[in-house]
Design a protein around this motif. Structure first.
Motif, PDB file in Angstrom:
ATOM      1  N   ALA A 156       0.826  -1.208   0.000  1.00 34.15           N
ATOM      2  CA  ALA A 156       0.000   0.000   0.000  1.00 34.15           C
ATOM      3  C   ALA A 156       0.862   1.261   0.000  1.00 34.15           C
ATOM      4  O   ALA A 156       0.551   2.243  -0.681  1.00 34.15           O
ATOM      5  CB  ALA A 156      -0.932  -0.003   1.207  1.00 34.15           C
ATOM      6  N   ARG A 157       1.941   1.234   0.757  1.00 37.59           N
ATOM      7  CA  ARG A 157       2.830   2.408   0.790  1.00 37.59           C
ATOM      8  C   ARG A 157       3.469   2.662  -0.580  1.00 37.59           C
ATOM      9  O   ARG A 157       3.625   3.803  -1.012  1.00 37.59           O
ATOM     10  CB  ARG A 157       3.909   2.205   1.864  1.00 37.59           C
ATOM     11  N   LYS A 158       3.827   1.584  -1.268  1.00 33.50           N
ATOM     12  CA  LYS A 158       4.411   1.730  -2.603  1.00 33.50           C
ATOM     13  C   LYS A 158       3.375   2.255  -3.607  1.00 33.50           C
ATOM     14  O   LYS A 158       3.706   3.022  -4.515  1.00 33.50           O
ATOM     15  CB  LYS A 158       4.985   0.396  -3.073  1.00 33.50           C
ATOM     16  N   VAL A 159       2.117   1.829  -3.425  1.00 31.75           N
ATOM     17  CA  VAL A 159       1.039   2.360  -4.280  1.00 31.75           C
ATOM     18  C   VAL A 159       0.909   3.860  -4.069  1.00 31.75           C
ATOM     19  O   VAL A 159       0.833   4.643  -5.021  1.00 31.75           O
ATOM     20  CB  VAL A 159      -0.306   1.661  -3.985  1.00 31.75           C
ATOM     21  N   GLN A 160       0.878   4.262  -2.801  1.00 31.49           N
ATOM     22  CA  GLN A 160       0.751   5.681  -2.482  1.00 31.49           C
ATOM     23  C   GLN A 160       1.928   6.497  -3.005  1.00 31.49           C
ATOM     24  O   GLN A 160       1.786   7.651  -3.373  1.00 31.49           O
ATOM     25  CB  GLN A 160       0.607   5.858  -0.965  1.00 31.49           C
TER      26      GLN A 160
ATOM     27  N   ASP B 277      -5.152   2.497 -15.613  1.00 33.38           N
ATOM     28  CA  ASP B 277      -4.868   3.885 -15.997  1.00 33.38           C
ATOM     29  C   ASP B 277      -4.100   4.570 -14.875  1.00 33.38           C
ATOM     30  O   ASP B 277      -3.165   5.321 -15.098  1.00 33.38           O
ATOM     31  CB  ASP B 277      -6.178   4.641 -16.269  1.00 33.38           C
ATOM     32  N   SER B 278      -4.535   4.308 -13.651  1.00 32.84           N
ATOM     33  CA  SER B 278      -3.857   4.826 -12.469  1.00 32.84           C
ATOM     34  C   SER B 278      -4.230   3.929 -11.295  1.00 32.84           C
ATOM     35  O   SER B 278      -5.106   3.081 -11.408  1.00 32.84           O
ATOM     36  CB  SER B 278      -4.267   6.285 -12.184  1.00 32.84           C
ATOM     37  N   ILE B 279      -3.560   4.112 -10.166  1.00 30.11           N
ATOM     38  CA  ILE B 279      -3.838   3.307  -8.985  1.00 30.11           C
ATOM     39  C   ILE B 279      -3.944   4.220  -7.768  1.00 30.11           C
ATOM     40  O   ILE B 279      -3.333   5.281  -7.715  1.00 30.11           O
ATOM     41  CB  ILE B 279      -2.741   2.254  -8.742  1.00 30.11           C
ATOM     42  N   ALA B 280      -4.751   3.790  -6.820  1.00 28.98           N
ATOM     43  CA  ALA B 280      -4.927   4.604  -5.614  1.00 28.98           C
ATOM     44  C   ALA B 280      -5.408   3.731  -4.467  1.00 28.98           C
ATOM     45  O   ALA B 280      -6.265   2.871  -4.644  1.00 28.98           O
ATOM     46  CB  ALA B 280      -5.931   5.717  -5.877  1.00 28.98           C
ATOM     47  N   VAL B 281      -4.832   3.941  -3.289  1.00 27.14           N
ATOM     48  CA  VAL B 281      -5.305   3.275  -2.087  1.00 27.14           C
ATOM     49  C   VAL B 281      -4.872   4.098  -0.872  1.00 27.14           C
ATOM     50  O   VAL B 281      -3.752   4.587  -0.807  1.00 27.14           O
ATOM     51  CB  VAL B 281      -4.765   1.827  -1.964  1.00 27.14           C
ATOM     52  N   THR B 282      -5.785   4.289   0.017  1.00 24.23           N
ATOM     53  CA  THR B 282      -5.463   4.909   1.303  1.00 24.23           C
ATOM     54  C   THR B 282      -5.932   3.950   2.387  1.00 24.23           C
ATOM     55  O   THR B 282      -6.948   3.283   2.236  1.00 24.23           O
ATOM     56  CB  THR B 282      -6.180   6.265   1.476  1.00 24.23           C
ATOM     57  N   PHE B 283      -5.182   3.865   3.448  1.00 30.09           N
ATOM     58  CA  PHE B 283      -5.596   2.948   4.507  1.00 30.09           C
ATOM     59  C   PHE B 283      -5.012   3.381   5.847  1.00 30.09           C
ATOM     60  O   PHE B 283      -4.015   4.107   5.920  1.00 30.09           O
ATOM     61  CB  PHE B 283      -5.145   1.524   4.186  1.00 30.09           C
ATOM     62  N   VAL B 284      -5.672   2.937   6.881  1.00 30.60           N
ATOM     63  CA  VAL B 284      -5.181   3.108   8.247  1.00 30.60           C
ATOM     64  C   VAL B 284      -4.694   1.735   8.690  1.00 30.60           C
ATOM     65  O   VAL B 284      -5.387   0.733   8.503  1.00 30.60           O
ATOM     66  CB  VAL B 284      -6.307   3.615   9.177  1.00 30.60           C
TER      67      VAL B 284
ATOM     68  N   ASN C  59     -11.446   0.050   2.897  1.00 30.66           N
ATOM     69  CA  ASN C  59     -12.030   1.188   2.187  1.00 30.66           C
ATOM     70  C   ASN C  59     -12.514   0.786   0.798  1.00 30.66           C
ATOM     71  O   ASN C  59     -12.535   1.583  -0.126  1.00 30.66           O
ATOM     72  CB  ASN C  59     -10.989   2.311   2.059  1.00 30.66           C
ATOM     73  N   GLY C  60     -12.880  -0.493   0.682  1.00 31.03           N
ATOM     74  CA  GLY C  60     -13.346  -0.993  -0.607  1.00 31.03           C
ATOM     75  C   GLY C  60     -12.241  -1.553  -1.468  1.00 31.03           C
ATOM     76  O   GLY C  60     -12.496  -2.065  -2.554  1.00 31.03           O
ATOM     77  N   VAL C  61     -11.001  -1.452  -1.015  1.00 30.25           N
ATOM     78  CA  VAL C  61      -9.861  -1.989  -1.754  1.00 30.25           C
ATOM     79  C   VAL C  61      -9.413  -3.293  -1.102  1.00 30.25           C
ATOM     80  O   VAL C  61      -9.253  -3.362   0.119  1.00 30.25           O
ATOM     81  CB  VAL C  61      -8.685  -0.990  -1.787  1.00 30.25           C
TER      82      VAL C  61
ATOM     83  N   GLY D 254     -10.916  -2.709  -6.581  1.00 32.08           N
ATOM     84  CA  GLY D 254     -10.967  -1.319  -6.131  1.00 32.08           C
ATOM     85  C   GLY D 254      -9.641  -0.589  -6.156  1.00 32.08           C
ATOM     86  O   GLY D 254      -9.574   0.566  -5.743  1.00 32.08           O
ATOM     87  N   LEU D 255      -8.587  -1.240  -6.651  1.00 34.04           N
ATOM     88  CA  LEU D 255      -7.269  -0.615  -6.677  1.00 34.04           C
ATOM     89  C   LEU D 255      -7.029   0.166  -7.970  1.00 34.04           C
ATOM     90  O   LEU D 255      -6.487   1.256  -7.952  1.00 34.04           O
ATOM     91  CB  LEU D 255      -6.185  -1.688  -6.520  1.00 34.04           C
TER      92      LEU D 255
END
Length: 366
Positions: A18-22, A40-47, A68-70, A89-90
């Protein structure tokens, strides 16, 4: 069963992923999830506290949820090496593109990101096809149903009245700003014959509806509509006003089996030999050199000796997006090809240096 040691390793791997995605570290991510380049692009945020790892019914395979749906599916080999098998969801896409895909039925069902990516490639091809069909129909979108005399004359100096009726033959409203009407005004009298032309902006015509253009005449002078000129709408302009019916994707897949089978397969870096017609009229042969940096093409009517140079401005081997720039023998830019290349064809538009647009649907011959 998810052993305590395994859970910690999978959790640490998922958090690092996840950190590498961010951070947008695509090259590093492709080493553990090769299919990620399809997005096309990637996105993920998480706690960190929301990250959850669960067993599956397959040994060494785990589901990771980011809360968060991912979610991603991770496989751990016997030596502890981990890979991402799939995700949900990624993968992210432009809002307008995803809305269009959903409205055309392309994203029906519970799809993984890899499955979604394949469908989104087909959506691009489908959108080009919808626009191409529209452009072909648009050329004859308005027909002149002829004139109607509402007030006739008895003497040469009397003034009569009438109107021409224009019909919209499409199921899409046509705005007046989308076309012009050219009138031919003629005068005969006292040994003089004079003809002049004038152009006026069109009038709004509802889908499959009609509109009237009034005119006046005398025994010496009259007017007639000589030409209706449609303004070329760009792909973006058309799609912005397009309203899907919901089954476009299913219909496209059914009609274009071979093209759909080729979609989503990573293209080689050439060479490519392509042939077809620009605007359905001008037969051409295109050659793209190995490396996809340059090429050339010629009009069949002129022959290979009259080749024009092509420069590849953009090429995406996964989506097939291809933009070519035409240069004359002086190095001047004289045209642009924009479209989608697959292993079987090249579909898109050619824009000349004069601004004229020619649709094309060409075939890859070898």
């Amino acid at each position: 069963m998810l052993l305590p040691g395994n859970k910690k390793e999978v959790t640490d791997f998922a958090a690092d992923f996840a950190r590498k995605v961010q951070a947008g570290q695509i090259d590093s991510l492709k080493m553990v999830y090769p299919q990620i380049e399809d997005a096309d692009s990637i996105a993920v945020t998480f706690v960190a506290d929301s990250l959850r790892v669960d067993d599956t019914d397959k040994e060494g395979v785990y589901n990771v949820s980011y809360g968060n749906g991912v979610a991603v599916t991770v496989r751990m080999d016997g030596d502890g090496r981990m890979m991402v098998l799939d995700s949900r969801g990624l993968f992210a896409y432009p809002k307008e593109k995803e809305q269009f895909a959903r409205k055309t039925g392309a994203l029906n069902g519970d799809l993984t990101d890899v499955e979604k990516a394949k469908r989104m490639v087909i959506v691009d091809l489908m959108a080009e096809d919808i626009y191409s069909r529209y452009s072909d129909k648009r050329k004859n979108a308005i027909v002149n149903l002829g004139l109607t005399i509402t007030k006739d004359i008895m003497f040469m100096m009397d003034e009569g009245a009438g109107h021409y009726t224009l019909k919209n033959t499409t199921d899409r409203p046509i705005k007046g700003s989308e076309y012009t009407v050219t009138w031919e005004d003629s005068y005969i009298g006292s040994g003089i014959e004079d003809t002049r032309y004038r152009t006026e902006t069109g009038k709004d015509i509802p889908a499959n509806g009609t509109v009237k253009f009034p005119f006046a005449f005398t025994g010496h002078a009259g007017s007639s509509i000589s030409k209706i000129t449609m303004k070329e709408l760009s792909n973006e302009e058309f799609m912005a006003g397009y309203t899907p019916v919901g089954n476009e994707y299913e219909a496209y897949v059914k009609e274009h089996g071979d093209e759909v089978s080729a979609a989503g397969k990573k293209l080689s870096d050439g060479p490519y030999h392509i042939q077809g017609k620009l605007g359905g009229k001008y037969a051409v042969h295109i050659t793209l050199d190995k490396g996809m940096k340059q090429g050339s093409y010629y009009y069949d009517k002129m022959g290979p000796s009259a080749r024009l140079e092509l420069k590849v401005l953009d090429f995406n081997p996964k989506t097939g997006k291809l933009i070519l720039e035409e240069h004359n023998d002086k190095g001047q830019v004289t045209g642009t090809f924009t479209g989608t290349l697959s292993s079987i064809g090249f579909v898109g538009q050619m824009t000349s240096y004069q601004g004229k647009i020619y649709d094309f649907k060409m075939t890859v011959t070898e």
